[in-house]
Design a protein around this motif. Structure first.
Motif, PDB file in Angstrom:
ATOM      1  N   VAL A  43       0.817  -1.709  -0.312  1.00 22.99           N
ATOM      2  CA  VAL A  43       0.087   0.142   0.164  1.00 22.99           C
ATOM      3  C   VAL A  43       0.930   0.906   0.102  1.00 22.99           C
ATOM      4  O   VAL A  43       1.603   1.063   1.475  1.00 22.99           O
ATOM      5  CB  VAL A  43      -1.067  -0.231   1.852  1.00 22.99           C
ATOM      6  N   CYS A  44       0.700   1.607  -0.857  1.00 20.25           N
ATOM      7  CA  CYS A  44       1.543   3.703  -0.945  1.00 20.25           C
ATOM      8  C   CYS A  44       1.234   4.376   0.244  1.00 20.25           C
ATOM      9  O   CYS A  44      -0.209   5.037   0.160  1.00 20.25           O
ATOM     10  CB  CYS A  44       0.835   4.336  -2.267  1.00 20.25           C
ATOM     11  N   ALA A  45       2.133   4.213   1.342  1.00 21.89           N
ATOM     12  CA  ALA A  45       1.934   5.463   2.157  1.00 21.89           C
ATOM     13  C   ALA A  45       1.680   7.583   1.722  1.00 21.89           C
ATOM     14  O   ALA A  45       1.653   7.768   2.907  1.00 21.89           O
ATOM     15  CB  ALA A  45       2.718   5.005   3.813  1.00 21.89           C
ATOM     16  N   GLY A  46       2.382   7.321   0.744  1.00 23.30           N
ATOM     17  CA  GLY A  46       2.999   8.604   0.308  1.00 23.30           C
ATOM     18  C   GLY A  46       3.672   8.787  -0.636  1.00 23.30           C
ATOM     19  O   GLY A  46       4.720   8.146  -0.551  1.00 23.30           O
ATOM     20  N   THR A  47       4.011   9.730  -1.046  1.00 21.06           N
ATOM     21  CA  THR A  47       4.906   9.973  -2.767  1.00 21.06           C
ATOM     22  C   THR A  47       5.354  11.205  -2.413  1.00 21.06           C
ATOM     23  O   THR A  47       4.895  12.477  -1.967  1.00 21.06           O
ATOM     24  CB  THR A  47       4.184  10.283  -3.630  1.00 21.06           C
ATOM     25  N   PHE A  48       6.592  12.020  -2.950  1.00 22.57           N
ATOM     26  CA  PHE A  48       6.918  12.763  -3.596  1.00 22.57           C
ATOM     27  C   PHE A  48       7.724  12.679  -4.826  1.00 22.57           C
ATOM     28  O   PHE A  48       8.298  12.239  -4.748  1.00 22.57           O
ATOM     29  CB  PHE A  48       8.734  13.422  -2.795  1.00 22.57           C
ATOM     30  N   ARG A  49       7.386  14.062  -5.680  1.00 23.53           N
ATOM     31  CA  ARG A  49       7.481  14.258  -6.874  1.00 23.53           C
ATOM     32  C   ARG A  49       8.880  15.213  -6.838  1.00 23.53           C
ATOM     33  O   ARG A  49       8.758  16.189  -6.755  1.00 23.53           O
ATOM     34  CB  ARG A  49       6.498  15.191  -7.636  1.00 23.53           C
ATOM     35  N   LEU A  50       9.760  15.081  -7.634  1.00 24.00           N
ATOM     36  CA  LEU A  50      10.710  15.616  -7.221  1.00 24.00           C
ATOM     37  C   LEU A  50      10.964  15.959  -8.604  1.00 24.00           C
ATOM     38  O   LEU A  50      11.185  15.334  -9.767  1.00 24.00           O
ATOM     39  CB  LEU A  50      12.479  14.607  -6.629  1.00 24.00           C
ATOM     40  N   SER A  51      11.512  17.415  -9.364  1.00 24.09           N
ATOM     41  CA  SER A  51      11.302  17.353 -10.537  1.00 24.09           C
ATOM     42  C   SER A  51      12.879  16.680 -11.402  1.00 24.09           C
ATOM     43  O   SER A  51      13.973  17.011 -10.918  1.00 24.09           O
ATOM     44  CB  SER A  51      11.834  18.770 -10.898  1.00 24.09           C
ATOM     45  N   ALA A  52      13.250  16.604 -12.393  1.00 20.06           N
ATOM     46  CA  ALA A  52      14.578  15.947 -13.037  1.00 20.06           C
ATOM     47  C   ALA A  52      15.748  17.101 -12.562  1.00 20.06           C
ATOM     48  O   ALA A  52      16.698  16.763 -12.404  1.00 20.06           O
ATOM     49  CB  ALA A  52      14.298  15.575 -14.546  1.00 20.06           C
ATOM     50  N   ASP A  53      15.103  18.441 -12.614  1.00 22.62           N
ATOM     51  CA  ASP A  53      16.620  19.147 -12.398  1.00 22.62           C
ATOM     52  C   ASP A  53      17.043  19.443 -11.383  1.00 22.62           C
ATOM     53  O   ASP A  53      17.692  19.951 -10.528  1.00 22.62           O
ATOM     54  CB  ASP A  53      15.403  21.259 -13.074  1.00 22.62           C
ATOM     55  N   GLU A  54      15.997  18.768 -10.489  1.00 19.13           N
ATOM     56  CA  GLU A  54      16.637  18.599  -8.926  1.00 19.13           C
ATOM     57  C   GLU A  54      17.190  17.362  -8.548  1.00 19.13           C
ATOM     58  O   GLU A  54      18.070  17.736  -7.801  1.00 19.13           O
ATOM     59  CB  GLU A  54      15.719  19.468  -7.986  1.00 19.13           C
ATOM     60  N   VAL A  55      17.146  16.544  -9.522  1.00 19.93           N
ATOM     61  CA  VAL A  55      17.812  15.725  -9.477  1.00 19.93           C
ATOM     62  C   VAL A  55      19.198  15.476  -9.196  1.00 19.93           C
ATOM     63  O   VAL A  55      20.202  14.385  -8.067  1.00 19.93           O
ATOM     64  CB  VAL A  55      17.198  14.101 -10.217  1.00 19.93           C
ATOM     65  N   PRO A  56      19.974  16.415  -9.452  1.00 27.22           N
ATOM     66  CA  PRO A  56      21.854  16.473  -9.386  1.00 27.22           C
ATOM     67  C   PRO A  56      21.804  17.181  -7.580  1.00 27.22           C
ATOM     68  O   PRO A  56      22.804  16.055  -7.292  1.00 27.22           O
ATOM     69  CB  PRO A  56      22.052  17.512 -10.679  1.00 27.22           C
ATOM     70  N   ASP A  57      20.654  17.712  -7.849  1.00 30.54           N
ATOM     71  CA  ASP A  57      20.986  18.362  -6.331  1.00 30.54           C
ATOM     72  C   ASP A  57      21.102  16.406  -5.697  1.00 30.54           C
ATOM     73  O   ASP A  57      21.946  17.299  -3.894  1.00 30.54           O
ATOM     74  CB  ASP A  57      20.458  19.187  -5.667  1.00 30.54           C
TER      75      ASP A  57
END
Length: 87
Positions: A43-57
């Motif tokens: 069961v998915c308890a939560g999600t977080f969306r990270l923009s692709a341009d923030e992935v390097p950080d």
């Protein structure tokens, strides 16, 4: 009828505490997002969306932490390997 987009790229990381805990990481190229989701008992308890341009950080942060952990482990091993000096 809405069409569901199934990501082609992703991974599942199991939590060592067990109890069917996991972290799922999926790339959604069409939205330029990485979605981090926490799961328990399938069961998915939560999600977080990270923009692709923030992935390097995020990668840099994880890399720094990993480097520090390796350095600390190496220092511990070196201390154990040194002969004890008589005081």
């Amino acid at each position: 009828m809405a069409q569901s987009h199934v990501p082609r790229t992703g991974a599942v990381f199991l939590d060592p505490r067990g109890e069917d805990r996991s972290l799922r990481v999926t790339w959604h190229q069409e939205s330029q997002l990485v979605v981090l989701s926490l799961w328990r008992d399938n069961v998915c308890a939560g999600t977080f969306r990270l923009s692709a341009d923030e992935v390097p950080d995020l990668i840099a942060l994880l890399r720094t932490g990993l480097d520090q952990a390796y350095d600390a482990a190496r220092e511990r091993v070196e201390r154990l390997d040194r002969p004890q000096q008589a005081g």
